[in-house]
Design a protein around this motif. Structure first.
Motif, PDB file in Angstrom:
ATOM      1  N   LYS A   1      43.977  31.125  12.170  1.00  0.00           N
ATOM      2  CA  LYS A   1      43.299  30.511  13.399  1.00  0.00           C
ATOM      3  C   LYS A   1      41.948  30.280  12.812  1.00  0.00           C
ATOM      4  CE  LYS A   1      42.118  34.667  16.193  1.00  0.00           C
ATOM      5  NZ  LYS A   1      42.241  35.030  17.856  1.00  0.00           N
ATOM      6  N   VAL A   2      41.131  29.385  14.324  1.00  0.00           N
ATOM      7  CA  VAL A   2      40.277  28.883  13.867  1.00  0.00           C
ATOM      8  C   VAL A   2      38.997  29.947  15.522  1.00  0.00           C
ATOM      9  CG1 VAL A   2      38.752  27.276  14.568  1.00  0.00           C
ATOM     10  CG2 VAL A   2      40.532  26.749  13.464  1.00  0.00           C
ATOM     11  N   VAL A   3      38.016  30.204  14.614  1.00  0.00           N
ATOM     12  CA  VAL A   3      37.932  31.308  15.710  1.00  0.00           C
ATOM     13  C   VAL A   3      36.062  30.808  16.073  1.00  0.00           C
ATOM     14  CG1 VAL A   3      39.170  33.027  15.161  1.00  0.00           C
ATOM     15  CG2 VAL A   3      37.309  32.801  13.545  1.00  0.00           C
ATOM     16  N   ASP A   4      35.702  31.222  17.087  1.00  0.00           N
ATOM     17  CA  ASP A   4      33.854  30.985  17.032  1.00  0.00           C
ATOM     18  C   ASP A   4      33.366  31.681  16.721  1.00  0.00           C
ATOM     19  OD1 ASP A   4      31.455  31.262  18.618  1.00  0.00           O
ATOM     20  OD2 ASP A   4      32.356  30.971  20.164  1.00  0.00           O
ATOM     21  N   LYS A   5      32.399  31.048  15.787  1.00  0.00           N
ATOM     22  CA  LYS A   5      31.635  32.136  14.697  1.00  0.00           C
ATOM     23  C   LYS A   5      30.926  32.824  15.535  1.00  0.00           C
ATOM     24  CE  LYS A   5      27.259  28.850  14.798  1.00  0.00           C
ATOM     25  NZ  LYS A   5      26.436  28.003  13.979  1.00  0.00           N
ATOM     26  N   ASN A   6      30.856  33.646  16.488  1.00  0.00           N
ATOM     27  CA  ASN A   6      29.518  34.166  16.889  1.00  0.00           C
ATOM     28  C   ASN A   6      30.373  35.123  17.561  1.00  0.00           C
ATOM     29  OD1 ASN A   6      27.180  32.484  17.185  1.00  0.00           O
ATOM     30  ND2 ASN A   6      27.599  31.208  18.483  1.00  0.00           N
ATOM     31  N   ASN A   7      31.994  35.004  18.015  1.00  0.00           N
ATOM     32  CA  ASN A   7      32.939  36.601  18.988  1.00  0.00           C
ATOM     33  C   ASN A   7      33.954  36.117  18.186  1.00  0.00           C
ATOM     34  OD1 ASN A   7      34.189  38.123  19.621  1.00  0.00           O
ATOM     35  ND2 ASN A   7      33.430  37.699  21.865  1.00  0.00           N
ATOM     36  N   ASN A   8      34.042  36.400  16.703  1.00  0.00           N
ATOM     37  CA  ASN A   8      35.241  36.435  16.226  1.00  0.00           C
ATOM     38  C   ASN A   8      35.886  36.534  16.583  1.00  0.00           C
ATOM     39  OD1 ASN A   8      33.732  35.962  13.861  1.00  0.00           O
ATOM     40  ND2 ASN A   8      34.095  37.237  12.394  1.00  0.00           N
ATOM     41  N   ASN A   9      36.865  36.730  17.932  1.00  0.00           N
ATOM     42  CA  ASN A   9      38.525  37.167  19.022  1.00  0.00           C
ATOM     43  C   ASN A   9      38.174  36.429  19.030  1.00  0.00           C
ATOM     44  OD1 ASN A   9      38.460  39.744  17.880  1.00  0.00           O
ATOM     45  ND2 ASN A   9      37.278  40.647  18.970  1.00  0.00           N
ATOM     46  N   ASP A  10      37.314  35.023  19.637  1.00  0.00           N
ATOM     47  CA  ASP A  10      37.187  34.094  20.638  1.00  0.00           C
ATOM     48  C   ASP A  10      37.214  33.055  19.930  1.00  0.00           C
ATOM     49  OD1 ASP A  10      36.580  35.558  23.148  1.00  0.00           O
ATOM     50  OD2 ASP A  10      34.530  35.085  22.973  1.00  0.00           O
ATOM     51  N   VAL A  11      38.571  31.812  20.351  1.00  0.00           N
ATOM     52  CA  VAL A  11      38.605  30.456  19.919  1.00  0.00           C
ATOM     53  C   VAL A  11      37.834  29.563  20.965  1.00  0.00           C
ATOM     54  CG1 VAL A  11      40.655  28.296  20.027  1.00  0.00           C
ATOM     55  CG2 VAL A  11      41.264  31.089  19.704  1.00  0.00           C
ATOM     56  N   PRO A  12      37.270  29.137  19.970  1.00  0.00           N
ATOM     57  CA  PRO A  12      35.952  27.897  20.444  1.00  0.00           C
ATOM     58  C   PRO A  12      36.560  27.329  21.140  1.00  0.00           C
ATOM     59  CG  PRO A  12      35.895  27.831  17.992  1.00  0.00           C
ATOM     60  CD  PRO A  12      37.428  28.273  18.514  1.00  0.00           C
ATOM     61  N   GLY A  13      36.078  26.198  22.269  1.00  0.00           N
ATOM     62  CA  GLY A  13      36.079  25.359  23.557  1.00  0.00           C
ATOM     63  C   GLY A  13      36.909  24.100  22.967  1.00  0.00           C
ATOM     64  N   THR A  14      37.555  23.706  23.842  1.00  0.00           N
ATOM     65  CA  THR A  14      38.547  22.028  23.205  1.00  0.00           C
ATOM     66  C   THR A  14      37.026  21.013  22.862  1.00  0.00           C
ATOM     67  OG1 THR A  14      39.070  22.730  25.100  1.00  0.00           O
ATOM     68  CG2 THR A  14      39.655  20.731  24.434  1.00  0.00           C
ATOM     69  N   ILE A  15      36.270  21.355  23.377  1.00  0.00           N
ATOM     70  CA  ILE A  15      34.832  19.852  22.956  1.00  0.00           C
ATOM     71  C   ILE A  15      34.874  20.111  21.138  1.00  0.00           C
ATOM     72  CG2 ILE A  15      33.472  19.002  22.962  1.00  0.00           C
ATOM     73  CD1 ILE A  15      35.307  18.183  24.646  1.00  0.00           C
ATOM     74  N   ARG A  16      34.509  21.897  21.138  1.00  0.00           N
ATOM     75  CA  ARG A  16      34.032  21.746  19.886  1.00  0.00           C
ATOM     76  C   ARG A  16      34.975  22.145  18.980  1.00  0.00           C
ATOM     77  NH1 ARG A  16      29.948  26.479  18.205  1.00  0.00           N
ATOM     78  NH2 ARG A  16      28.888  25.669  20.577  1.00  0.00           N
ATOM     79  N   LEU A  17      36.631  22.843  19.263  1.00  0.00           N
ATOM     80  CA  LEU A  17      37.691  21.830  18.185  1.00  0.00           C
ATOM     81  C   LEU A  17      37.679  20.981  17.934  1.00  0.00           C
ATOM     82  CD1 LEU A  17      40.554  24.582  19.563  1.00  0.00           C
ATOM     83  CD2 LEU A  17      39.047  25.123  17.638  1.00  0.00           C
ATOM     84  N   MET A  18      37.329  19.362  19.075  1.00  0.00           N
ATOM     85  CA  MET A  18      38.041  18.721  18.625  1.00  0.00           C
ATOM     86  C   MET A  18      36.208  17.907  17.954  1.00  0.00           C
ATOM     87  SD  MET A  18      38.819  17.176  22.027  1.00  0.00           S
ATOM     88  CE  MET A  18      38.756  15.403  21.814  1.00  0.00           C
ATOM     89  N   LEU A  19      35.024  17.912  18.132  1.00  0.00           N
ATOM     90  CA  LEU A  19      34.119  17.835  16.949  1.00  0.00           C
ATOM     91  C   LEU A  19      34.432  18.118  16.093  1.00  0.00           C
ATOM     92  CD1 LEU A  19      31.554  17.944  19.355  1.00  0.00           C
ATOM     93  CD2 LEU A  19      32.477  15.848  18.190  1.00  0.00           C
ATOM     94  N   ARG A  20      35.196  19.432  15.495  1.00  0.00           N
ATOM     95  CA  ARG A  20      35.119  20.125  14.322  1.00  0.00           C
ATOM     96  C   ARG A  20      36.292  18.719  13.505  1.00  0.00           C
ATOM     97  NH1 ARG A  20      39.326  22.313  12.648  1.00  0.00           N
ATOM     98  NH2 ARG A  20      39.103  23.881  10.435  1.00  0.00           N
ATOM     99  N   ASN A  21      37.549  18.936  14.145  1.00  0.00           N
ATOM    100  CA  ASN A  21      38.792  17.799  13.163  1.00  0.00           C
ATOM    101  C   ASN A  21      38.374  16.440  13.520  1.00  0.00           C
ATOM    102  OD1 ASN A  21      40.073  20.777  13.468  1.00  0.00           O
ATOM    103  ND2 ASN A  21      41.183  20.161  15.223  1.00  0.00           N
ATOM    104  N   ILE A  22      37.401  16.574  14.297  1.00  0.00           N
ATOM    105  CA  ILE A  22      36.640  15.302  13.800  1.00  0.00           C
ATOM    106  C   ILE A  22      35.325  14.788  12.615  1.00  0.00           C
ATOM    107  CG2 ILE A  22      34.832  12.736  14.761  1.00  0.00           C
ATOM    108  CD1 ILE A  22      36.346  13.602  17.605  1.00  0.00           C
ATOM    109  N   THR A  23      34.907  15.162  12.745  1.00  0.00           N
ATOM    110  CA  THR A  23      34.165  16.218  11.662  1.00  0.00           C
ATOM    111  C   THR A  23      34.142  16.100  10.069  1.00  0.00           C
ATOM    112  OG1 THR A  23      32.318  17.072  12.679  1.00  0.00           O
ATOM    113  CG2 THR A  23      32.710  17.216  10.172  1.00  0.00           C
TER     114      THR A  23
END
Length: 58
Positions: free
Chosen positions: A23-45
């Motif tokens: 699963k994709v996790v937030d780099k600052n907190n490995n237990n949290d999934v990044p927010g929707t906008i961050r995930l969308m920007l990641r996938n667009i990139t």
């Protein structure tokens, strides 16, 4: 293309990631999934980079 941009929105897992237990996790907190906008920007990139790599090969 819509699937590709939104694929990790549900708990940070696409179908393929669920199958192999990733699963994709937030780099600052490995237990949290990044927010929707961050995930969308990641996938667009990733999509833009992969399209650029394909055009270089051709």
């Amino acid at each position: 293309m819509i699937y590709y941009v939104l694929k990790d929105i549900f708990k940070g897992r696409s179908i393929g990631k669920r199958l192999i237990g990733l699963k994709v996790v937030d780099k600052n907190n490995n237990n949290d999934v990044p927010g929707t906008i961050r995930l969308m920007l990641r996938n667009i990139t990733i999509l833009i980079i992969s399209k650029g790599a394909k055009s270089i090969e051709e």
